[in-house]
Design an enzyme around this catalytic site. Structure first.
Site, PDB file in Angstrom:
ATOM      1  CG  HIS A 112      27.842  -3.597  49.820  1.00  0.00           C
ATOM      2  ND1 HIS A 112      28.110  -3.575  48.467  1.00  0.00           N
ATOM      3  CD2 HIS A 112      27.643  -2.312  50.186  1.00  0.00           C
ATOM      4  CE1 HIS A 112      28.064  -2.328  48.030  1.00  0.00           C
ATOM      5  NE2 HIS A 112      27.792  -1.541  49.065  1.00  0.00           N
ATOM      6  CB  CYS A 113      32.561  -2.647  53.433  1.00  0.00           C
ATOM      7  SG  CYS A 113      33.261  -1.657  54.769  1.00  0.00           S
ATOM      8  N   PRO A 114      29.844  -0.535  54.025  1.00  0.00           N
ATOM      9  CG  PRO A 114      28.661   0.010  55.967  1.00  0.00           C
ATOM     10  CD  PRO A 114      29.218  -1.153  55.210  1.00  0.00           C
TER      11      PRO A 114
END
Length: 323
Positions: A112-114
């Site tokens: 999950h990429c911020p």
């Protein structure tokens, strides 16, 4: 400050091309919805009720084994159990993981990429790679074109105005982003070459025969094609061209799965040739099986064309190991 018109035109065209591709790939990475497992992996109402009545243990696993017996899954938990998501109430496909931020199971989840506020998985992993590539090229281009003025800043070759501080800040920002992006992009290029996700790099997938860190690797060229597709004209464009549906993946398992049907007599060539890898006879989507057909065609058993839940044949596959 460029006096040559041709140089100005080339720099402007290169800058806007890189900027457009950077924005396009970034947009696709952000707004492409992560794909979730298809309905065939969800438990039926009767299976859910039966699962709730059974205590955790062997009986619980027996219900899951019956639900998953015709699904194209190879991986297991560390204890050898069927991978099941309690929150989504489904049997997890291979390489699928539950994202605690999105609160759903994501096909071939990488992380999950911020940076993009989205899960990076099967549906947008190619876009994420292109986003890293074009943002790196964009920063390198800015740093390269700004370098000569950055040098003049320290040699007092620039006019004494506030603009020279903008040049210094621009070069430092572009250079620092280039360093961080190059390491991240290089790491993901390595992952693609090995056919791994970030999660699989930290924890190798577990199959029935045990842990295998290279279980999904088919060789460099086929690993690349699995992400970028067969048509090279789309490789550099943020257009979806990845092979398969994200629910099943060809594997390169060396050990025959003891729970799989035996290989037909006509397909025993792999036992004589140790360089060949044996594929368990589980249904593969056509676009994924197609990865195995270019160098060494896979053989379809015509004597027992059993059907899985997805209505597909159950091929026994062999593939020559790539050198």
């Amino acid at each position: 400050s460029m006096e040559n018109i041709g140089e100005q035109v080339v720099c402007l065209m290169a800058y806007h091309l890189l900027f457009a591709m950077f924005v396009w790939s970034y947009w696709k990475t952000i707004f492409t919805l992560p794909m979730n497992p298809s309905k065939e992996f969800h438990l039926s109402y009767a299976e859910k009720e039966l699962l709730e009545r059974e205590p955790r243990g062997e009986a619980h696993q027996e219900v899951l084994r019956r639900a998953a017996k015709d699904l194209p899954i190879y991986t297991r938990t560390m204890s050898g159990a069927i991978r099941y998501c309690d929150r989504c109430q489904l049997v997890k496909p291979d390489r699928c993981h539950h994202c605690s931020v999105c609160d759903k199971c994501i096909l071939k989840m990488d992380h999950h990429c911020p940076w993009v506020n989205n899960c990076v998985g099967f549906s947008n992993y190619k876009f994420f790679l292109l986003f890293l590539a074009y943002s790196l090229l964009y920063c390198l281009f800015i740093a390269a074109t700004d370098l000569q003025y950055f040098i003049k800043f320290w040699t007092n070759g620039l006019p004494d105005t506030q603009a020279k501080f903008h040049i210094m800040f621009l070069f430092f920002a572009a250079a620092m982003f280039s360093v961080s992006l190059s390491s991240l992009f290089g790491y993901h290029c390595w992952l693609v070459s090995k056919n791994k996700s970030t999660l699989e790099a930290f924890r190798s997938p577990v199959f029935r025969h045990g842990t295998d860190k290279n279980g999904f690797s088919l060789g460099f060229s086929k690993n690349m094609r699995q992400v970028f597709g067969d048509e090279k004209k789309y490789w550099l464009l943020p257009i979806f061209s990845s092979l398969g549906d994200g629910c099943s993946f060809p594997t390169c398992l060396v050990n025959q799965d003891p729970e799989q049907p035996a290989t037909p007599a006509g397909l025993n060539s792999t036992a004589k040739n140790p360089e060949n890898h044996q594929f368990p006879a589980k249904p593969l989507r056509e676009s994924q099986s197609h990865l195995l057909t270019d160098s060494q065609p896979w053989t379809d058993s015509s004597t027992n064309p059993g059907k899985g839940k997805a209505g597909m044949s159950n091929p026994a596959l062999t593939m020559e190991n790539e050198t």
